[in-house]
Write a protein that holds these residues in place. Sequence first.
Motif, short mmCIF file in Angstrom:
data_model
loop_
_atom_site.label_atom_id
_atom_site.label_comp_id
_atom_site.label_asym_id
_atom_site.label_seq_id
_atom_site.Cartn_x
_atom_site.Cartn_y
_atom_site.Cartn_z
N ARG A 165 51.33 38.24 47.97
CA ARG A 165 51.19 36.44 47.65
C ARG A 165 51.07 35.94 48.49
O ARG A 165 49.56 34.96 48.54
N GLU A 168 48.08 36.65 50.53
CA GLU A 168 46.57 36.67 50.53
C GLU A 168 46.43 35.03 49.97
O GLU A 168 45.02 34.42 50.57
N THR A 169 47.16 34.44 50.29
CA THR A 169 47.11 32.63 50.06
C THR A 169 46.83 32.51 51.43
O THR A 169 45.96 32.01 51.97
N VAL A 193 55.04 30.03 48.47
CA VAL A 193 54.47 31.16 46.98
C VAL A 193 55.79 30.98 46.68
O VAL A 193 57.50 31.15 46.81
N PRO A 196 57.42 36.87 43.37
CA PRO A 196 56.85 37.93 43.09
C PRO A 196 56.67 37.60 41.23
O PRO A 196 55.56 38.08 40.60
N ASP A 199 55.61 34.44 39.66
CA ASP A 199 54.10 34.05 40.03
C ASP A 199 52.95 34.08 38.93
O ASP A 199 52.97 34.47 38.16
N GLY A 201 50.10 32.80 39.10
CA GLY A 201 48.79 32.63 39.54
C GLY A 201 48.53 31.40 39.86
O GLY A 201 46.41 31.17 39.92
#
Length: 279
Positions: A165, A168-169, A193, A196, A199, A201
């Motif tokens: 994540r 990706e961010t 972040v 996991p 999260d 989203g």
Amino acid sequence: MDEQPDILLTNDDGIDAPGIRALYDALTEVGSVTVVAPDRNQSAVGRSLSYGRTSDETDDPDGFTLDLEESSFTSPVPHTDHELGYAVNGTPCDCAIVGVNALESDPDLVVSGCNAGANLGTYVFSRSGTVSAAMEAAFLGTPSIAVSMDTLGMESDLEPADFERAGETAATLARDTHETGLFDRIDYLNVNVPRPDLDTGEFELTRPTEVYEMDATFEEGGFQLTNRLWQQMANRDIPDPEDTDRHALLAGAVSVSPMRVPYEVVKTDAVRTILERVL
């Protein structure tokens, strides 16, 4: 996009940490990435530099020199080649300065991370090596992003996949902010972040919390420090206002704090509009 950005990637956990590998893999999809990172863990060194502490020659046993020759103002920063780039025997800020100034091409963007552990609150900006590298780049006129991930409660050894994540961010911000003009309005982003498994989203535009609770006691003949802030985080307590980074992170959202150097948060409507479109 017509042209991919040149990205300098660094961190404070060391060049072999799983977080930097995850960001490297993600960022290479959107840009040309060069890694200049410490050769070992340099967490919590803040904005310290090796400058002035690595010279072999000095006129003074305490490390000061009265010689005003140009060489007196230069200190070596040893490095070795690494499969990702350059492993530097120095601090995160050393790496940012070297990466911005000494490489063949100037980076369009500096990304620092992904740190194993959140960097939340105004108090971390002078302490965190991750945020400090981004701030150093910003002072040098290069836009930057610090990326950290909450790891409290994660019991297994971290792998690059755990930072998916975060990667990706970082890649989304690196790709889209290169086109949107966001960095015409701000100097750097502090991104945190969630774990996991927590999260949601979502993402929140935040300001660094001003809550800071370090405690000290004298027990059995010795001093002890207790970080009440992290103790609260471990218990998933959220005493912070809703627009703060820690509140957003513990609610499962990615926290994005747009900042100007040194510590000014920028939450204008224009910045909000760009980030909402990007994220």
